[in-house]
Design a protein around this motif. Structure first.
Motif, PDB file in Angstrom:
ATOM      1  N   SER A   1      44.433  34.581 -26.626  1.00 56.36           N
ATOM      2  CA  SER A   1      43.986  34.832 -28.004  1.00 56.36           C
ATOM      3  C   SER A   1      42.656  34.328 -28.270  1.00 56.36           C
ATOM      4  O   SER A   1      42.570  32.993 -27.975  1.00 56.36           O
ATOM      5  CB  SER A   1      45.065  34.544 -29.287  1.00 56.36           C
ATOM      6  OG  SER A   1      44.231  34.283 -30.491  1.00 56.36           O
ATOM      7  N   VAL A   2      41.549  34.801 -28.557  1.00 54.52           N
ATOM      8  CA  VAL A   2      40.259  34.270 -28.740  1.00 54.52           C
ATOM      9  C   VAL A   2      40.127  33.665 -29.801  1.00 54.52           C
ATOM     10  O   VAL A   2      39.537  32.573 -29.960  1.00 54.52           O
ATOM     11  CB  VAL A   2      39.160  35.236 -28.427  1.00 54.52           C
ATOM     12  CG1 VAL A   2      39.015  36.057 -29.675  1.00 54.52           C
ATOM     13  CG2 VAL A   2      37.686  34.679 -28.048  1.00 54.52           C
ATOM     14  N   ASP A   3      40.882  33.791 -30.934  1.00 53.40           N
ATOM     15  CA  ASP A   3      40.975  32.924 -31.977  1.00 53.40           C
ATOM     16  C   ASP A   3      41.726  31.628 -31.930  1.00 53.40           C
ATOM     17  O   ASP A   3      41.031  30.661 -32.355  1.00 53.40           O
ATOM     18  CB  ASP A   3      41.758  33.744 -33.051  1.00 53.40           C
ATOM     19  CG  ASP A   3      41.121  34.594 -33.856  1.00 53.40           C
ATOM     20  OD1 ASP A   3      39.731  34.997 -33.639  1.00 53.40           O
ATOM     21  OD2 ASP A   3      41.465  35.380 -34.917  1.00 53.40           O
TER      22      ASP A   3
ATOM     23  N   TYR B   1      41.511  28.666 -20.152  1.00 49.59           N
ATOM     24  CA  TYR B   1      42.361  28.184 -21.245  1.00 49.59           C
ATOM     25  C   TYR B   1      43.501  29.119 -21.314  1.00 49.59           C
ATOM     26  O   TYR B   1      44.668  28.699 -21.437  1.00 49.59           O
ATOM     27  CB  TYR B   1      41.532  28.204 -22.510  1.00 49.59           C
ATOM     28  CG  TYR B   1      42.035  27.679 -23.678  1.00 49.59           C
ATOM     29  CD1 TYR B   1      42.150  26.513 -23.773  1.00 49.59           C
ATOM     30  CD2 TYR B   1      42.838  28.442 -24.476  1.00 49.59           C
ATOM     31  CE1 TYR B   1      42.457  25.729 -24.836  1.00 49.59           C
ATOM     32  CE2 TYR B   1      43.210  28.033 -25.932  1.00 49.59           C
ATOM     33  CZ  TYR B   1      43.469  26.525 -25.798  1.00 49.59           C
ATOM     34  OH  TYR B   1      43.861  26.152 -27.224  1.00 49.59           O
ATOM     35  N   ALA B   2      43.144  30.535 -21.158  1.00 53.41           N
ATOM     36  CA  ALA B   2      44.305  31.450 -21.475  1.00 53.41           C
ATOM     37  C   ALA B   2      45.200  31.026 -20.245  1.00 53.41           C
ATOM     38  O   ALA B   2      46.382  31.284 -20.573  1.00 53.41           O
ATOM     39  CB  ALA B   2      44.035  32.910 -21.549  1.00 53.41           C
ATOM     40  N   TYR B   3      45.032  31.022 -19.037  1.00 58.87           N
ATOM     41  CA  TYR B   3      45.796  30.791 -18.050  1.00 58.87           C
ATOM     42  C   TYR B   3      46.597  29.620 -17.968  1.00 58.87           C
ATOM     43  O   TYR B   3      47.782  29.656 -17.736  1.00 58.87           O
ATOM     44  CB  TYR B   3      44.860  30.816 -16.457  1.00 58.87           C
ATOM     45  CG  TYR B   3      45.680  30.389 -15.246  1.00 58.87           C
ATOM     46  CD1 TYR B   3      46.264  30.998 -14.619  1.00 58.87           C
ATOM     47  CD2 TYR B   3      45.118  29.098 -14.815  1.00 58.87           C
ATOM     48  CE1 TYR B   3      47.083  30.584 -13.407  1.00 58.87           C
ATOM     49  CE2 TYR B   3      45.801  28.609 -13.845  1.00 58.87           C
ATOM     50  CZ  TYR B   3      46.599  29.324 -13.370  1.00 58.87           C
ATOM     51  OH  TYR B   3      47.520  28.694 -12.195  1.00 58.87           O
ATOM     52  N   LEU B   4      45.913  28.570 -18.300  1.00 53.20           N
ATOM     53  CA  LEU B   4      46.652  27.177 -18.355  1.00 53.20           C
ATOM     54  C   LEU B   4      47.632  27.064 -19.612  1.00 53.20           C
ATOM     55  O   LEU B   4      48.678  26.415 -19.293  1.00 53.20           O
ATOM     56  CB  LEU B   4      45.651  25.989 -18.397  1.00 53.20           C
ATOM     57  CG  LEU B   4      44.605  25.809 -17.263  1.00 53.20           C
ATOM     58  CD1 LEU B   4      43.477  24.578 -17.922  1.00 53.20           C
ATOM     59  CD2 LEU B   4      45.305  25.396 -16.055  1.00 53.20           C
ATOM     60  N   LEU B   5      47.374  27.478 -20.679  1.00 55.60           N
ATOM     61  CA  LEU B   5      48.306  27.488 -21.781  1.00 55.60           C
ATOM     62  C   LEU B   5      49.042  29.008 -22.066  1.00 55.60           C
ATOM     63  O   LEU B   5      49.700  28.583 -22.951  1.00 55.60           O
ATOM     64  CB  LEU B   5      47.500  26.830 -22.818  1.00 55.60           C
ATOM     65  CG  LEU B   5      46.876  25.651 -22.772  1.00 55.60           C
ATOM     66  CD1 LEU B   5      46.116  25.306 -24.233  1.00 55.60           C
ATOM     67  CD2 LEU B   5      47.929  24.597 -22.569  1.00 55.60           C
TER      68      LEU B   5
END
Length: 617
Positions: free
Chosen positions: A280-282, A272-276
């Protein structure tokens, strides 16, 4: 004679070419108009207890917003509505353009379904190049490039998990002259599809991607035609869709052992962090599970738009309706498979499947019990927040949630989440209903069970939802409902903000434990496993990770806080608890607190940033 025939053909082509040019000119003119209007939508946010309006839009993958003054709001809203009207017209013109283009570019080929090839296909998929590829793209390429004689590839998962983008990205990497894309419709059938596959094969097409194939009512009964005939003729066929249940039935019957499956529903934090490009885990907690994120404003009229899944609980309810509940509607029409899920059909037909699913999601432990669905609804988040606030006594805010109009708050919450009381339902819930709902959610890859272990050798079910946004949106719905309560609004702005933060942090803390346990297990391999460990005398370790090789384990506390506090590691330092764990699972090789702050060490205990930990898995 031949001259007259040629003239007729030329006139026919000229007429369609003129039609195509006229439509293209209208499209260009309309696109110019749309650029002159404000982009995005007007949303309302609660800032320090006050309602403020913002114009919010997406730019280069990031959300941007502009504060609107009171005298600007109505004018901007009208402009946005006008732009949206133009955008709908533009969408229809582009659809006409594709149809006209198909006639003018391929007058010699007649298709029964919606088939894209050549320049039209290139134009349709080119935008997918700008997006980063999902991790499972490599699995798709392995199928395309590998030797999987007589097998088709099934790409499935819930809506907004990147299936169509994956397909388009694969098409971009394949030779244009031998690749085709088919968008199935509910009016299509396998006879129409196979006729088109015959035409494509005749014209030398090797790679065929069929999107939303389960919309065809006869797909489940006839799916083997694709693998048994066309794949054995040398075609590489990839089918995709949101009807995971339909694919599951086809896999058990028609396509048994003749398919390669790629699931898209689960999106890890690191992916998710890589794609977008969001670290932030929040943010992942708030929107995780889909690749669309937006503002979470309940007063935003656009919240019912299909392309925003978890912006608020109303859109979450709609997402559950469309992506989950309706997932069964095409499959249950097939009487041959109705026996598997006939009780789900009862709930779906009565409009009560969403109620059951949301009740279980809201339940703190996600218990699949009849009592969870039939007992009088109580917000677990509200109850937990009440208990947490009592620790603030003797401050006045410690009793605020006890003095609100709880019935009205819950009434608002239930309306948003479409939760019903027993007397409002028409289907009598039985354990068989609950068991079928659980089976159904397993089949959709929406839940997993990582049991909690006890020191008395017992264990209990621990269900984790793989899309955290669904759970968090219900907490946001509670906050929204509280902000409608007069007594709550009479509290000071400082107290309101404190209580809201307490509610959301409490929910995020419990969700973070689930996320970490889920992702550690998915990456652990066959010799490792992760679980919560509880002591019947009281106390628990948030996560124990065991390793059968070497007879060893690691223990973790998982905190949503961004501050390192010695108290957070109290169970990790408890000698009796550690001795009990080592006696059962082997030597403890690491004691760690995962939290949102920087890596550090306190009293001999490592404190690691949870976001970096999840990325490193």
């Amino acid at each position: 004679m031949w001259f007259i025939m040629l003239l007729k053909i030329n006139l026919f082509l000229a007429r369609y070419n003129m039609e195509y040019i006229d439509v293209e000119n209208e499209i260009k003119e309309l696109e110019g108009k749309i650029k002159s209007f404000p982009q995005g939508t007007v949303v309302n946010k609660i800032i320090n207890g006050k309602k403020r309006a913002y114009l919010q839009w997406r730019e280069n993958g990031k959300t941007k917003s502009k504060y609107l003054k009171d005298n600007e709001i109505e004018e901007i809203k009208k402009a946005v509505v006008e732009r949206q009207t133009f955008e709908k017209t533009l969408k229809e013109l582009k659809r006409q353009s594709v149809k006209t283009s198909e006639k003018s570019l391929n007058p010699e080929i007649s298709f029964n379904t919606n088939v894209l090839t050549g320049d039209r296909l290139t134009a349709a998929v080119i935008s997918a190049k700008k997006y980063k590829k999902r991790y499972c793209y490599q699995d798709l390429r392995k199928f395309i490039d590998g030797d999987f004689y007589g097998k088709i590839c099934i790409l499935y998962g819930l809506r907004r998990t990147g299936k169509t983008t994956l397909v388009f990205q694969a098409i971009c990497d394949l030779p244009n002259e031998s690749t085709a894309y088919i968008k199935a419709k509910t009016t299509d059938n396998m006879s129409m599809l196979t006729k088109d596959l015959d035409v494509l094969f005749k014209h030398g097409y090797k790679y065929v991607f069929i999107d939303e194939v389960t919309l065809m009512e006869d797909f489940i009964d006839t799916a083997a035609v694709l693998s048994d005939i066309y794949c054995q003729m040398g075609m590489k066929i990839v089918v995709s869709g949101t009807d995971s249940l339909g694919f599951a039935f086809a896999d058990k019957d028609e396509l048994y052992d003749r398919n390669i499956t790629i699931h898209t529903s689960f999106i890890s934090y690191s992916e998710y962090a890589y794609l977008l490009d969001i670290n932030s885990v929040d943010t992942y907690i708030e929107y995780g599970g889909t690749l669309k994120i937006e503002n979470m404003s309940f007063d935003d009229p656009d919240s019912v738009f299909d392309d925003v899944s978890f912006r608020d609980d109303e859109s979450t309810r709609k997402y559950i309706d469309t992506a989950i509940s309706r997932n069964i509607q095409h499959s249950i029409k097939n009487n041959r498979f109705l026996g598997y899920l006939h009780r789900l059909k009862d709930l779906y037909d009565a409009g009560e499947l969403t109620n059951v699913i949301n009740r279980i999601i809201e339940n703190m432990n996600h218990d699949f019990l009849v009592s969870v669905i039939t007992d009088k609804f109580k917000s677990h988040d509200l109850g937990s927040a009440k208990q947490l606030l009592l620790h603030d006594a003797p401050l006045e805010r410690s009793h605020i949630l006890y003095d609100i109009d709880t019935d009205e708050v819950l009434k608002t919450l239930k309306k948003i989440a479409e939760i019903k009381e027993k007397e409002e339902t028409s289907v009598q819930i039985t354990p068989q209903h609950i068991e079928q709902v659980k089976t159904y959610l397993y089949m959709l890859d929406l839940i997993v069970n990582y049991p909690t272990l006890y020191d008395d050798m017992n264990e209990e079910e621990r269900i984790i939802f793989v899309q955290p946004g669904m759970r968090y949106a219900i907490a946001k719905a509670l906050v929204y409902s509280l902000l409608k309560d007069r007594y709550f609004l009479s509290a000071t702005e400082c107290d309101r903000s404190y209580i809201i933060a307490k509610i959301l942090d409490d929910v995020k803390g419990r969700m973070l434990e689930d996320i970490v346990t889920l992702e550690v297990n998915k990456k652990a391999g066959k010799h490792k496993k992760a679980f919560k460990f509880k002591f019947i005398s009281g106390g628990e370790i948030d996560m124990v990770v065991t390793n059968e090789i070497g007879d060893k384990c690691e223990i973790y506390e998982i905190k949503h806080s961004d501050k390192a506090v010695s108290e957070q590691a109290k169970f990790l330092k408890d000698e009796k608890m550690c001795a009990a764990i080592e006696n059962r699972f082997g030597k403890i090789t690491a004691k760690t607190v995962l939290y949102r702050g920087k890596d550090t060490e306190l009293d001999g205990i490592k404190y690691l940033n949870v976001e970096n930990f999840l990325k490193a898995l």
